[in-house]
Design an enzyme around this catalytic site. Structure first.
Site, PDB file in Angstrom:
ATOM      1  CG  ASN A 150      -0.269   0.567   2.474  1.00 41.90           C
ATOM      2  OD1 ASN A 150       1.236  -0.587   2.744  1.00 41.90           O
ATOM      3  ND2 ASN A 150      -0.693   0.170   3.864  1.00 41.90           N
ATOM      4  CD  GLU A 248       3.686  -2.028  13.741  1.00 46.87           C
ATOM      5  OE1 GLU A 248       2.646  -1.224  13.753  1.00 46.87           O
ATOM      6  OE2 GLU A 248       4.514  -1.663  14.274  1.00 46.87           O
ATOM      7  CB  CYS A 282      -2.199   0.292   8.073  1.00 44.91           C
ATOM      8  SG  CYS A 282      -0.779   1.103   8.337  1.00 44.91           S
ATOM      9  CD  GLU A 461       7.725  -0.662  11.900  1.00 43.31           C
ATOM     10  OE1 GLU A 461       6.480  -0.434  11.412  1.00 43.31           O
ATOM     11  OE2 GLU A 461       7.992  -1.575  11.474  1.00 43.31           O
TER      12      GLU A 461
HETATM   13  P1  NDP Z   1       0.292  -9.505   3.119  1.00 45.35           P
HETATM   14  O1  NDP Z   1       0.069 -10.245   4.236  1.00 45.35           O
HETATM   15  O2  NDP Z   1      -0.311 -10.308   2.119  1.00 45.35           O
HETATM   16  O3  NDP Z   1       1.889  -9.619   2.221  1.00 45.35           O
HETATM   17  C1  NDP Z   1       2.634  -8.753   3.597  1.00 45.35           C
HETATM   18  C2  NDP Z   1       3.392  -8.635   3.133  1.00 45.35           C
HETATM   19  O4  NDP Z   1       4.288 -10.078   3.885  1.00 45.35           O
HETATM   20  C3  NDP Z   1       4.053  -8.878   1.435  1.00 45.35           C
HETATM   21  O5  NDP Z   1       5.711  -8.446   1.076  1.00 45.35           O
HETATM   22  C4  NDP Z   1       3.879 -10.649   0.592  1.00 45.35           C
HETATM   23  O6  NDP Z   1       4.442 -10.954   0.129  1.00 45.35           O
HETATM   24  C5  NDP Z   1       4.105 -11.362   1.998  1.00 45.35           C
HETATM   25  N1  NDP Z   1       3.865 -12.812   2.998  1.00 45.35           N
HETATM   26  C6  NDP Z   1       3.117 -13.255   2.139  1.00 45.35           C
HETATM   27  N2  NDP Z   1       2.766 -14.391   3.187  1.00 45.35           N
HETATM   28  C7  NDP Z   1       4.327 -14.638   3.594  1.00 45.35           C
HETATM   29  C8  NDP Z   1       4.975 -15.588   4.114  1.00 45.35           C
HETATM   30  N3  NDP Z   1       3.756 -16.908   4.004  1.00 45.35           N
HETATM   31  N4  NDP Z   1       5.754 -15.783   4.602  1.00 45.35           N
HETATM   32  C9  NDP Z   1       6.366 -14.029   4.493  1.00 45.35           C
HETATM   33  N5  NDP Z   1       6.297 -13.281   4.111  1.00 45.35           N
HETATM   34  C10 NDP Z   1       4.642 -13.690   3.274  1.00 45.35           C
HETATM   35  O7  NDP Z   1       0.176  -7.761   3.309  1.00 45.35           O
HETATM   36  P2  NDP Z   1      -0.538  -6.860   2.131  1.00 45.35           P
HETATM   37  O8  NDP Z   1       0.244  -6.897   0.784  1.00 45.35           O
HETATM   38  O9  NDP Z   1      -2.091  -7.484   1.553  1.00 45.35           O
HETATM   39  O10 NDP Z   1      -1.093  -5.549   2.574  1.00 45.35           O
HETATM   40  C11 NDP Z   1      -2.497  -5.587   3.552  1.00 45.35           C
HETATM   41  C12 NDP Z   1      -1.908  -5.332   5.202  1.00 45.35           C
HETATM   42  O11 NDP Z   1      -1.531  -4.586   5.078  1.00 45.35           O
HETATM   43  C13 NDP Z   1      -3.915  -4.855   5.228  1.00 45.35           C
HETATM   44  O12 NDP Z   1      -4.202  -5.395   6.640  1.00 45.35           O
HETATM   45  C14 NDP Z   1      -2.615  -4.020   6.625  1.00 45.35           C
HETATM   46  O13 NDP Z   1      -3.390  -3.795   6.813  1.00 45.35           O
HETATM   47  C15 NDP Z   1      -1.679  -4.114   6.047  1.00 45.35           C
HETATM   48  N6  NDP Z   1      -0.854  -2.981   6.680  1.00 45.35           N
HETATM   49  C16 NDP Z   1      -0.482  -2.719   7.945  1.00 45.35           C
HETATM   50  C17 NDP Z   1       0.467  -1.202   8.321  1.00 45.35           C
HETATM   51  C18 NDP Z   1       0.790  -1.283   9.608  1.00 45.35           C
HETATM   52  O14 NDP Z   1       1.359  -0.399   9.818  1.00 45.35           O
HETATM   53  N7  NDP Z   1       0.130  -1.711  10.528  1.00 45.35           N
HETATM   54  C19 NDP Z   1       0.782  -0.706   7.601  1.00 45.35           C
HETATM   55  C20 NDP Z   1       0.275  -1.213   6.301  1.00 45.35           C
HETATM   56  C21 NDP Z   1      -0.647  -2.466   5.622  1.00 45.35           C
HETATM   57  P3  NDP Z   1       3.151 -11.242  -1.774  1.00 45.35           P
HETATM   58  O15 NDP Z   1       3.215  -9.000  -1.572  1.00 45.35           O
HETATM   59  O16 NDP Z   1       4.314 -11.664  -2.732  1.00 45.35           O
HETATM   60  O17 NDP Z   1       2.079 -11.724  -1.401  1.00 45.35           O
END
Ligand code: NDP
Length: 480
Positions: A150, A248, A282, A461
């Site tokens: 995002n 996070e 988020c 963080e």
């Molecule tokens: P995901 O959990 O799908 O993915 C996050 C990252 O983790 C990506 O790089 C993804 O790779 C990777 N990933 C996925 N599966 C695995 C695994 N089994 N092992 C290791 N890494 C993995 O989230 P999104 O990318 O869809 O992001 C949206 C989410 O992030 C929302 O829920 C949002 O709320 C949250 N978010 C939270 C924030 C915070 O500060 N609390 C800030 C911003 C977002 P790939 O893309 O290749 O699947």
């Protein structure tokens, strides 16, 4: 067709598999680049490079590391336009947003932690007449940083900057959906004089290369931002290896609006907190609770303003909103509008896909959406949608507003609008979230602890919290 490569040991190289994944441009729905489909063999190479680099990087003085990180931040700034265009094209966000928020913040992240490390101090504990303890804080070693799509470079740099500043070597993976600016970063780090192997950037699927990072025995800590379900899986995988974890995760943030607030300021900020980055932040507030005395006034003014929002291709300078990040994500968000209707909600505006003219006719655009008439505990109001969809709900008392605000499994941030100082303090105290914004939203001081409670994450963080996470404390006790 742009073909991305991994950045390992200071070089851009193809993935071991020699396989690539299609990367779609959200604005047009067309494939525009190919991403390395990396796996555990690439992680192993990156770990070996990081292992070799660790003695050099960790023994460098913090001042020397700081100079390299400052240069890195200046290197992004010098290529600002290229980074801005890349971020917008990869993610679908308006160019203006990438230019004002994403890339400047990535520059700040590196600059902030480059300087923070030179001020970082550890504790000492004096024992009267007996001796003194002091805390040594040493870098952990090789750490993994995994970030979402995002705010691609913004969140990627938010992790790797403190990790590097503290003297660790990094194996990092951006989201496979938005890899481009992380790809560009490798060259900037090299140009800044970062020794080979200190920063390694791998691309590919989370379930493959991300998983291999989390499972690698020599990666001692993982900082992850992403969905709650993925976070749960990471915690289950990493806990038996006793890895340090910072998670996070998702959110379902409430906005509580009282009738004594500054209405105009609240209204324009609530438009932003609802729909900035197509609602894919988020920290966006997706459940808006409004005191019944101003509910109708708010509803009319809010919907009128939302209707004026311009959804357009990201390069259009007039665009308030661009494309959502992917087709599956757009479909997921639209499915929640259907769910809201089934749950008895009324769509006041939006709720539909937007069809732009060619060449943007297959892009993933959606109207900003406002829904009312839902129970606070229905699925639409409890599950994270992560798109341009908000619900509005009236309340009568402070207790009721707080109860509804705190009713989800998430606890990232709460936004509150009131000019009653005592009430502001009471609610800030009772809000079940890691962050509370009063009469503002997204005002960020990089020194403050950042993160969520409940299913929104573990750890914080930002500022010293990040530098503490990326160092291992060791107590040294000296007897008099
Ligand atoms: P995901 O959990 O799908 O993915 C996050 C990252 O983790 C990506 O790089 C993804 O790779 C990777 N990933 C996925 N599966 C695995 C695994 N089994 N092992 C290791 N890494 C993995 O989230 P999104 O990318 O869809 O992001 C949206 C989410 O992030 C929302 O829920 C949002 O709320 C949250 N978010 C939270 C924030 C915070 O500060 N609390 C800030 C911003 C977002 P790939 O893309 O290749 O699947």
């Amino acid at each position: 067709m742009i073909k991305l490569q991994n950045f390992i040991n200071g070089n851009y190289i193809a993935p071991t598999s020699n396989e690539y994944i299609d990367n779609f441009e959200p604005a047009t729905g067309q494939v525009y680049s190919l991403i390395p489909d990396s796996d555990e063999r690439d992680v192993e190479m990156a770990v070996q490079a990081a292992e070799k680099a660790f003695p050099i990087w960790s023994k460098m003085s913090s001042e020397e590391r700081s100079k390299i990180l400052v240069k890195l931040s200046e290197g992004i700034e010098a290529r600002m336009d290229e980074f801005v265009q890349a971020e917008s094209r990869d993610n679908g966000k308006p160019v203006s947003l990438a230019a004002h928020v994403d890339i400047p913040r990535a520059v700040s992240n590196f600059h902030f932690f480059a300087t923070a490390i030179t001020h970082f101090a550890s504790e000492s504990h004096y024992m009267e007449g007996e001796g003194i303890n002091f805390t040594l804080r040493k870098p952990i070693g090789i750490v993994g940083c995994i970030s979402p799509w995002n705010l691609p470079l913004y969140l990627f740099s938010w992790k790797i900057a403190p990790a590097l500043a503290a003297g660790n070597c990094v194996v990092a993976k951006p989201s496979e959906i938005t890899p481009y600016t992380a790809y560009l970063l490798g060259q900037v780090a090299k140009d800044a004089g970062m020794p080979d192997g200190v920063l390694n950037i791998l691309h590919g699927l989370g379930s493959k290369v991300g998983d291999a990072i989390v499972k690698h025995k020599k990666i001692k800590a993982v900082s992850f931002t992403g969905g709650t379900k993925t976070g749960e899986y990471l915690a289950r995988t990493a806990a038996p290896m006793f890895k340090k974890l910072s998670l996070e995760l998702g959110g379902k943030n409430p906005v509580i609006i009282f009738d004594d607030c500054d209405f105009d300021e609240m209204l324009s900020t609530t438009i932003r907190s609802s729909f900035a980055n197509q609602g894919q932040i988020c920290l966006c507030g997706s459940r808006i609770f409004v005191q019944r005395t101003i509910y109708d006034k708010f509803k009319t003014a809010f919907v009128e303003k939302v209707n004026k929002a311009i959804v357009s291709n990201p390069t259009d300078p007039k665009a308030n909103m661009g494309a959502l990040v992917s087709l599956p994500h757009l479909e997921k968000v639209l499915s929640y509008v259907e769910l809201a209707k089934e749950e008895g909600g009324t769509v006041l505006t939006g709720g539909t896909r937007v069809q732009l003219e060619a060449p943007y006719d297959n892009g993933y655009y959606m109207r900003p959406t406002v829904i009312e008439g839902l129970a606070f505990d229905c699925r639409t109001n409890q599950e994270e949608i992560f798109g341009p969809v908000v619900t509005i709900t009236p309340f009568d008392t402070e207790e009721e507003a707080l109860m509804m605000a705190n009713s989800t499994e998430y606890g990232l941030q709460t936004t509150l609008w009131t000019n009653d100082l005592k009430r502001a303090h009471r609610i800030a105290d009772e809000a079940q979230s890691g962050i509370v914004w009063i009469n503002c939203w997204m005002v960020r001081d990089l020194r403050t602890p950042f993160g969520g409670t409940k299913s929104s994450g573990v750890g914080r963080e930002g500022g010293w919290e990040a530098l503490r996470f990326f160092t291992e404390p060791k107590n040294v006790c000296i007897k008099y």
